[in-house]
Design a protein around this motif. Structure first.
Motif, PDB file in Angstrom:
ATOM      1  N   GLY A   1       9.498  -0.021  10.166  1.00 23.07           N
ATOM      2  CA  GLY A   1       8.274  -0.103  10.942  1.00 23.07           C
ATOM      3  C   GLY A   1       7.076   0.497  10.232  1.00 23.07           C
ATOM      4  O   GLY A   1       5.993   0.584  10.797  1.00 23.07           O
ATOM      5  N   GLU A   2       7.266   0.911   8.986  1.00 21.69           N
ATOM      6  CA  GLU A   2       6.166   1.483   8.216  1.00 21.69           C
ATOM      7  C   GLU A   2       5.224   0.387   7.735  1.00 21.69           C
ATOM      8  O   GLU A   2       5.644  -0.737   7.471  1.00 21.69           O
ATOM      9  CB  GLU A   2       6.703   2.238   7.004  1.00 21.69           C
ATOM     10  CG  GLU A   2       7.503   3.466   7.363  1.00 21.69           C
ATOM     11  CD  GLU A   2       8.026   4.192   6.140  1.00 21.69           C
ATOM     12  OE1 GLU A   2       7.618   3.860   5.009  1.00 21.69           O
ATOM     13  OE2 GLU A   2       8.857   5.087   6.327  1.00 21.69           O
ATOM     14  N   VAL A   3       3.957   0.727   7.604  1.00 28.77           N
ATOM     15  CA  VAL A   3       2.962  -0.215   7.098  1.00 28.77           C
ATOM     16  C   VAL A   3       3.084  -0.245   5.584  1.00 28.77           C
ATOM     17  O   VAL A   3       2.961   0.785   4.915  1.00 28.77           O
ATOM     18  CB  VAL A   3       1.538   0.203   7.518  1.00 28.77           C
ATOM     19  CG1 VAL A   3       0.513  -0.717   6.898  1.00 28.77           C
ATOM     20  CG2 VAL A   3       1.420   0.217   9.025  1.00 28.77           C
ATOM     21  N   ARG A   4       3.343  -1.432   5.029  1.00 22.06           N
ATOM     22  CA  ARG A   4       3.464  -1.583   3.584  1.00 22.06           C
ATOM     23  C   ARG A   4       2.115  -1.855   2.923  1.00 22.06           C
ATOM     24  O   ARG A   4       1.863  -1.397   1.819  1.00 22.06           O
ATOM     25  CB  ARG A   4       4.411  -2.727   3.237  1.00 22.06           C
ATOM     26  CG  ARG A   4       5.849  -2.440   3.507  1.00 22.06           C
ATOM     27  CD  ARG A   4       6.697  -3.571   2.998  1.00 22.06           C
ATOM     28  NE  ARG A   4       8.112  -3.262   3.077  1.00 22.06           N
ATOM     29  CZ  ARG A   4       9.052  -4.125   2.789  1.00 22.06           C
ATOM     30  NH1 ARG A   4       8.738  -5.341   2.394  1.00 22.06           N
ATOM     31  NH2 ARG A   4      10.316  -3.772   2.878  1.00 22.06           N
ATOM     32  N   ASN A   5       1.286  -2.645   3.602  1.00 24.16           N
ATOM     33  CA  ASN A   5       0.025  -3.043   3.000  1.00 24.16           C
ATOM     34  C   ASN A   5      -0.946  -3.469   4.097  1.00 24.16           C
ATOM     35  O   ASN A   5      -0.537  -4.021   5.104  1.00 24.16           O
ATOM     36  CB  ASN A   5       0.266  -4.208   2.028  1.00 24.16           C
ATOM     37  CG  ASN A   5      -0.962  -4.558   1.228  1.00 24.16           C
ATOM     38  OD1 ASN A   5      -1.750  -3.674   0.854  1.00 24.16           O
ATOM     39  ND2 ASN A   5      -1.157  -5.832   0.962  1.00 24.16           N
ATOM     40  N   VAL A   6      -2.225  -3.208   3.863  1.00 25.73           N
ATOM     41  CA  VAL A   6      -3.281  -3.670   4.753  1.00 25.73           C
ATOM     42  C   VAL A   6      -4.358  -4.306   3.895  1.00 25.73           C
ATOM     43  O   VAL A   6      -4.890  -3.667   2.981  1.00 25.73           O
ATOM     44  CB  VAL A   6      -3.884  -2.510   5.576  1.00 25.73           C
ATOM     45  CG1 VAL A   6      -5.018  -3.013   6.455  1.00 25.73           C
ATOM     46  CG2 VAL A   6      -2.823  -1.823   6.419  1.00 25.73           C
ATOM     47  N   ASP A   7      -4.658  -5.570   4.157  1.00 28.61           N
ATOM     48  CA  ASP A   7      -5.758  -6.274   3.487  1.00 28.61           C
ATOM     49  C   ASP A   7      -6.841  -6.531   4.522  1.00 28.61           C
ATOM     50  O   ASP A   7      -6.545  -6.973   5.627  1.00 28.61           O
ATOM     51  CB  ASP A   7      -5.288  -7.614   2.897  1.00 28.61           C
ATOM     52  CG  ASP A   7      -4.357  -7.433   1.722  1.00 28.61           C
ATOM     53  OD1 ASP A   7      -4.508  -6.442   0.981  1.00 28.61           O
ATOM     54  OD2 ASP A   7      -3.472  -8.287   1.547  1.00 28.61           O
ATOM     55  N   ARG A   8      -8.079  -6.291   4.133  1.00 32.55           N
ATOM     56  CA  ARG A   8      -9.223  -6.519   5.034  1.00 32.55           C
ATOM     57  C   ARG A   8     -10.317  -7.250   4.289  1.00 32.55           C
ATOM     58  O   ARG A   8     -10.494  -7.066   3.098  1.00 32.55           O
ATOM     59  CB  ARG A   8      -9.807  -5.200   5.527  1.00 32.55           C
ATOM     60  CG  ARG A   8      -8.882  -4.359   6.340  1.00 32.55           C
ATOM     61  CD  ARG A   8      -9.555  -3.018   6.673  1.00 32.55           C
ATOM     62  NE  ARG A   8      -8.630  -2.074   7.230  1.00 32.55           N
ATOM     63  CZ  ARG A   8      -8.574  -1.749   8.506  1.00 32.55           C
ATOM     64  NH1 ARG A   8      -9.407  -2.279   9.353  1.00 32.55           N
ATOM     65  NH2 ARG A   8      -7.699  -0.874   8.927  1.00 32.55           N
ATOM     66  N   SER A   9     -11.064  -8.074   5.009  1.00 36.80           N
ATOM     67  CA  SER A   9     -12.265  -8.661   4.430  1.00 36.80           C
ATOM     68  C   SER A   9     -13.449  -7.853   4.939  1.00 36.80           C
ATOM     69  O   SER A   9     -13.568  -7.580   6.126  1.00 36.80           O
ATOM     70  CB  SER A   9     -12.415 -10.129   4.824  1.00 36.80           C
ATOM     71  OG  SER A   9     -12.632 -10.247   6.199  1.00 36.80           O
ATOM     72  N   TRP A  10     -14.265  -7.416   4.049  1.00 30.45           N
ATOM     73  CA  TRP A  10     -15.398  -6.576   4.422  1.00 30.45           C
ATOM     74  C   TRP A  10     -16.593  -7.409   4.446  1.00 30.45           C
ATOM     75  O   TRP A  10     -17.476  -7.745   4.437  1.00 30.45           O
ATOM     76  CB  TRP A  10     -15.556  -5.398   3.476  1.00 30.45           C
ATOM     77  CG  TRP A  10     -14.343  -4.525   3.504  1.00 30.45           C
ATOM     78  CD1 TRP A  10     -13.332  -4.504   2.622  1.00 30.45           C
ATOM     79  CD2 TRP A  10     -14.015  -3.571   4.518  1.00 30.45           C
ATOM     80  NE1 TRP A  10     -12.386  -3.594   2.995  1.00 30.45           N
ATOM     81  CE2 TRP A  10     -12.788  -3.007   4.161  1.00 30.45           C
ATOM     82  CE3 TRP A  10     -14.617  -3.143   5.687  1.00 30.45           C
ATOM     83  CZ2 TRP A  10     -12.161  -2.036   4.916  1.00 30.45           C
ATOM     84  CZ3 TRP A  10     -13.995  -2.176   6.422  1.00 30.45           C
ATOM     85  CH2 TRP A  10     -12.776  -1.631   6.034  1.00 30.45           C
TER      86      TRP A  10
END
Length: 86
Positions: free
Chosen positions: A77-86
């Protein structure tokens, strides 16, 4: 012919009423639990959820409408990666 049609229809009806068997997920994180993790990171609207075997990939938008993707480990359940568009 008539004695064959009724049993065939009955067999089809029973087969249609039988629920589909899900695969054994053992200790895999459910999709709902992965969505809970992603909403905790900031996803407000989910547009796509995909199970990749060892992780959940969840795409959506944050409260400002910006696209983001969160990869959640399917076992821990850990977050491996977060991608965001800024």
């Amino acid at each position: 012919m008539r004695s064959f049609i009724f049993p065939a229809i009955a067999a089809l009806a029973i087969g249609a009423a039988t629920p589909a068997m899900a695969y054994d997920s053992a200790s895999q994180l459910s999709m709902q639990a992965a969505l809970d993790v992603a909403t905790g990171i900031g996803i407000v609207t989910v547009s796509n959820t995909e199970f990749l075997g060892d992780e959940w990939e969840i795409e959506g938008r944050d409260y400002r409408g910006r696209w983001m993707q969160v990869d959640v480990d399917a076992r821990t359940g850990e977050v491996r990666n977060v991608d965001r568009s800024w």
